[in-house]
Design a protein around this motif. Structure first.
Motif, PDB file in Angstrom:
ATOM      1  N   VAL A 139       0.928  -1.280  -0.147  1.00  0.00           N
ATOM      2  CA  VAL A 139       0.080  -0.260   0.188  1.00  0.00           C
ATOM      3  C   VAL A 139       1.000   1.238  -0.006  1.00  0.00           C
ATOM      4  N   MET A 140       1.894   1.025   0.713  1.00  0.00           N
ATOM      5  CA  MET A 140       2.780   2.352   0.882  1.00  0.00           C
ATOM      6  C   MET A 140       3.578   2.486  -0.415  1.00  0.00           C
ATOM      7  N   MET A 141       4.040   1.235  -1.077  1.00  0.00           N
ATOM      8  CA  MET A 141       4.712   1.555  -2.488  1.00  0.00           C
ATOM      9  C   MET A 141       3.817   2.170  -3.415  1.00  0.00           C
ATOM     10  N   ASN A 142       2.532   1.803  -3.542  1.00  0.00           N
ATOM     11  CA  ASN A 142       1.648   2.330  -4.391  1.00  0.00           C
ATOM     12  C   ASN A 142       1.041   3.911  -4.243  1.00  0.00           C
ATOM     13  N   ARG A 143       1.316   4.138  -2.797  1.00  0.00           N
ATOM     14  CA  ARG A 143       0.944   5.338  -2.602  1.00  0.00           C
ATOM     15  C   ARG A 143       2.132   6.473  -3.259  1.00  0.00           C
ATOM     16  N   LYS A 144       3.326   5.921  -2.831  1.00  0.00           N
ATOM     17  CA  LYS A 144       4.571   6.621  -3.395  1.00  0.00           C
ATOM     18  C   LYS A 144       4.474   6.811  -4.979  1.00  0.00           C
ATOM     19  N   ALA A 145       4.056   5.574  -5.510  1.00  0.00           N
ATOM     20  CA  ALA A 145       4.001   5.692  -7.191  1.00  0.00           C
ATOM     21  C   ALA A 145       3.106   6.672  -7.441  1.00  0.00           C
ATOM     22  N   GLU A 146       2.083   7.044  -6.680  1.00  0.00           N
ATOM     23  CA  GLU A 146       1.055   7.872  -7.065  1.00  0.00           C
ATOM     24  C   GLU A 146       1.503   9.509  -6.721  1.00  0.00           C
ATOM     25  N   GLN A 147       2.178   9.497  -5.574  1.00  0.00           N
ATOM     26  CA  GLN A 147       2.705  10.723  -5.445  1.00  0.00           C
ATOM     27  C   GLN A 147       3.699  11.051  -6.452  1.00  0.00           C
ATOM     28  N   GLY A 149       3.864  10.153  -9.570  1.00  0.00           N
ATOM     29  CA  GLY A 149       3.293  10.431 -10.776  1.00  0.00           C
ATOM     30  C   GLY A 149       3.653   9.263 -11.900  1.00  0.00           C
ATOM     31  N   LEU A 150       3.743   7.892 -11.186  1.00  0.00           N
ATOM     32  CA  LEU A 150       3.814   6.829 -11.906  1.00  0.00           C
ATOM     33  C   LEU A 150       2.452   6.319 -12.332  1.00  0.00           C
ATOM     34  N   ASP A 151       2.223   6.618 -13.827  1.00  0.00           N
ATOM     35  CA  ASP A 151       0.812   6.266 -14.092  1.00  0.00           C
ATOM     36  C   ASP A 151       0.706   4.906 -14.861  1.00  0.00           C
ATOM     37  N   HIS A 152       1.856   3.949 -14.970  1.00  0.00           N
ATOM     38  CA  HIS A 152       1.836   2.674 -15.451  1.00  0.00           C
ATOM     39  C   HIS A 152       2.387   1.670 -14.500  1.00  0.00           C
ATOM     40  N   SER A 153       1.986   1.726 -13.221  1.00  0.00           N
ATOM     41  CA  SER A 153       2.744   0.968 -12.252  1.00  0.00           C
ATOM     42  C   SER A 153       1.797   0.609 -11.486  1.00  0.00           C
ATOM     43  N   ASN A 154       1.965  -0.721 -10.673  1.00  0.00           N
ATOM     44  CA  ASN A 154       1.311  -1.202  -9.645  1.00  0.00           C
ATOM     45  C   ASN A 154       2.234  -2.203  -8.784  1.00  0.00           C
ATOM     46  N   PHE A 155       2.243  -2.025  -7.583  1.00  0.00           N
ATOM     47  CA  PHE A 155       3.263  -2.919  -6.931  1.00  0.00           C
ATOM     48  C   PHE A 155       2.317  -3.937  -5.845  1.00  0.00           C
ATOM     49  N   THR A 156       2.560  -5.057  -5.844  1.00  0.00           N
ATOM     50  CA  THR A 156       2.086  -6.075  -4.719  1.00  0.00           C
ATOM     51  C   THR A 156       3.083  -6.638  -3.898  1.00  0.00           C
ATOM     52  N   ASN A 157       4.463  -6.589  -4.292  1.00  0.00           N
ATOM     53  CA  ASN A 157       5.490  -7.115  -3.118  1.00  0.00           C
ATOM     54  C   ASN A 157       6.782  -6.195  -3.411  1.00  0.00           C
ATOM     55  N   PRO A 158       7.601  -6.501  -2.479  1.00  0.00           N
ATOM     56  CA  PRO A 158       8.777  -5.797  -2.258  1.00  0.00           C
ATOM     57  C   PRO A 158       9.811  -5.885  -2.907  1.00  0.00           C
ATOM     58  N   SER A 159       9.942  -7.528  -3.662  1.00  0.00           N
ATOM     59  CA  SER A 159      10.985  -8.100  -4.213  1.00  0.00           C
ATOM     60  C   SER A 159      11.015  -8.207  -5.665  1.00  0.00           C
ATOM     61  N   GLY A 160       9.692  -8.067  -6.305  1.00  0.00           N
ATOM     62  CA  GLY A 160       9.360  -8.363  -7.704  1.00  0.00           C
ATOM     63  C   GLY A 160       9.594  -9.663  -8.279  1.00  0.00           C
ATOM     64  N   LEU A 161       9.460 -10.792  -7.350  1.00  0.00           N
ATOM     65  CA  LEU A 161       9.015 -11.885  -7.613  1.00  0.00           C
ATOM     66  C   LEU A 161       7.909 -12.122  -8.471  1.00  0.00           C
ATOM     67  N   ASP A 162       7.607 -12.938  -9.449  1.00  0.00           N
ATOM     68  CA  ASP A 162       6.755 -13.256 -10.401  1.00  0.00           C
ATOM     69  C   ASP A 162       5.595 -13.956  -9.715  1.00  0.00           C
ATOM     70  N   GLU A 163       4.945 -13.352  -8.591  1.00  0.00           N
ATOM     71  CA  GLU A 163       3.965 -13.642  -7.703  1.00  0.00           C
ATOM     72  C   GLU A 163       2.561 -13.351  -8.212  1.00  0.00           C
ATOM     73  N   SER A 164       2.488 -12.350  -9.109  1.00  0.00           N
ATOM     74  CA  SER A 164       1.325 -11.865  -9.321  1.00  0.00           C
ATOM     75  C   SER A 164       1.311 -10.991 -10.733  1.00  0.00           C
ATOM     76  N   ALA A 165       0.446 -11.188 -11.574  1.00  0.00           N
ATOM     77  CA  ALA A 165       0.356 -10.439 -12.854  1.00  0.00           C
ATOM     78  C   ALA A 165      -0.152  -9.053 -12.643  1.00  0.00           C
ATOM     79  N   ASP A 166      -0.598  -8.674 -11.369  1.00  0.00           N
ATOM     80  CA  ASP A 166      -0.818  -7.230 -11.111  1.00  0.00           C
ATOM     81  C   ASP A 166       0.354  -6.447 -10.425  1.00  0.00           C
ATOM     82  N   HIS A 167       1.568  -7.087 -10.469  1.00  0.00           N
ATOM     83  CA  HIS A 167       2.726  -6.349 -10.235  1.00  0.00           C
ATOM     84  C   HIS A 167       3.565  -6.041 -11.549  1.00  0.00           C
TER      85      HIS A 167
END
Length: 391
Positions: A139-147, A149-167
């Protein structure tokens, strides 16, 4: 009209088109390509995108995610915090620092392990410490992304492992994120470190971590940022370098020849888009009695220098900005696009440092500057207090 005259006229016309075409080509830098599926090159100070290839395409980004993890942790916690490794963090798959459950380490040291060795265990431990849980940290990562101005990003984990297509993120977004993060001195210091030794509480020997980012040794002036790889994302890389006071960032996603591509893009950027000084601090602004409060530079093609214009705008005397010492703003444009603004102040304003004033024939004491800064800060705090909603 005779055939000879007609032919001569057409030849002259074609020659003119050729000259115009050559001039138009000369106005643009030579084309450059990469092996990447998506790529971006930006100037850190200005944020100007110098090159982009499918720059807004959302893609998997592997451990480039850890750029966001690091900057959120740096901004939201203290480096002296002690992070305790949970069972979940210790068992994280992929690249690892081989931390053990129950082990404790300072956040600062864990950030070095995160960025130099790409430890997924460190990423999880940091997320749990800063965000309360991996999910809370996302949640904090996505809040920072919005702050940012990252318009094409969504974060679901802190590592980048292929755990979700939503990352996911994009090359342009990652370039913007890296440029933002590199302005933080702690982040910059960590990502430019080639090797560090860290205390190991479980053994008699220290951890010795070498940076996986080979660009630090391949390119003169390289000073960051992060490597990444998963089976789905393939090879990903964000690199940065500083030459002659200009810092550039390159991003490539799914690039099998990333070291070579980053070297070529950095060279291309420095050659064709050097940082051009447009305004000096304390410089008089034509058409006004004021001077520039700070210097201003911008990366420009050689043919763009004469297309930069400036428009001064004065503040009403009764305005808050005028009372705080700003008399106006100088708006700088490249063609019709705004590229920056610079505050305008009186030549004798304490907002200008004494040393800068002396260079332009102005005088001020350190006491003047100190007094002004204290008064200005107090006034700003008072105004914020008056405008803040009651609690």
């Amino acid at each position: 009209m005779s055939k000879r005259i007609w032919v001569s006229g057409m030849l002259a016309f074609l020659c003119m088109l050729n000259v115009l075409g050559t001039a138009a080509l000369a106005a643009e830098p030579p084309a450059i390509g990469t092996n990447a599926e998506a790529a971006a090159l930006v100037d850190v100070k200005s944020g100007r995108v110098l090159y982009s290839k499918r720059g807004d395409r959302p893609m998997r980004i592997a451990s480039l995610t850890k750029i966001m993890t690091a900057i959120v942790a740096i901004e939201e916690s203290k480096l002296t915090d002690i992070v305790k490794v949970s069972t979940r963090a210790a068992g994280k798959e992929g690249s690892s620092l081989y931390l053990k459950a129950g082990q404790e380490m300072s956040l600062k040291h864990m950030l070095y392990g995160l960025m130099l060795r790409s430890g997924n265990d460190a990423a999880t431990a940091i997320a749990e410490h800063v965000g309360g849980s991996v999910e809370g940290f996302a949640v904090m990562m996505n809040r920072k992304a919005e702050q940012i101005g990252l318009d094409h990003s969504n974060f679901t984990n802190p590592s980048g492992l292929d755990e979700s297509a939503d990352h996911y993120s994009s090359a342009n977004d990652l370039a913007k994120l890296a440029a933002y993060s590199l302005k933080n001195p702690t982040f910059q210091e960590i990502v430019q470190t080639k090797m560090i030794k860290v205390p190991n509480p479980n053994e008699s020997w220290e951890y010795t971590w070498f940076n996986k980012n080979k660009m630090l040794g391949l390119f003169d002036g390289a000073d960051g940022v992060k490597t990444g790889y998963t089976k789905l994302a393939k090879r990903c890389l964000v690199s940065s370098a500083t030459r002659n006071g200009q810092q550039l960032v390159v991003v490539t996603l799914n690039d099998g020849d990333d070291w070579a591509d980053h070297t070529r893009l950095l060279r291309w950027g420095y050659e064709h888009y050097p940082l051009v000084p447009l305004l000096k601090k304390g410089q008089a602004v034509e058409g006004t009695p004021y001077v520039a409060e700070r210097e201003f530079s911008y990366p420009l093609l050689s043919v763009e220098k004469d297309r930069v214009t400036s428009e001064p705008e004065s503040f009403p005397l009764e305005s808050l900005d005028a009372r705080l010492g700003e008399k106006g703003t100088l708006r700088l444009k490249l063609d019709d696009r705004l590229i920056g603004t610079v505050p305008l102040v009186d030549p004798a304003s304490p907002r200008l440092k004494a040393a800068d004033k002396a260079a332009f024939g102005f005088q001020a004491t350190d006491a003047d500057v100190t007094a002004w800064n204290a008064w200005s800060l107090s006034l700003r705090k008072a105004i914020r207090a008056m405008l803040s909603p009651g609690v």
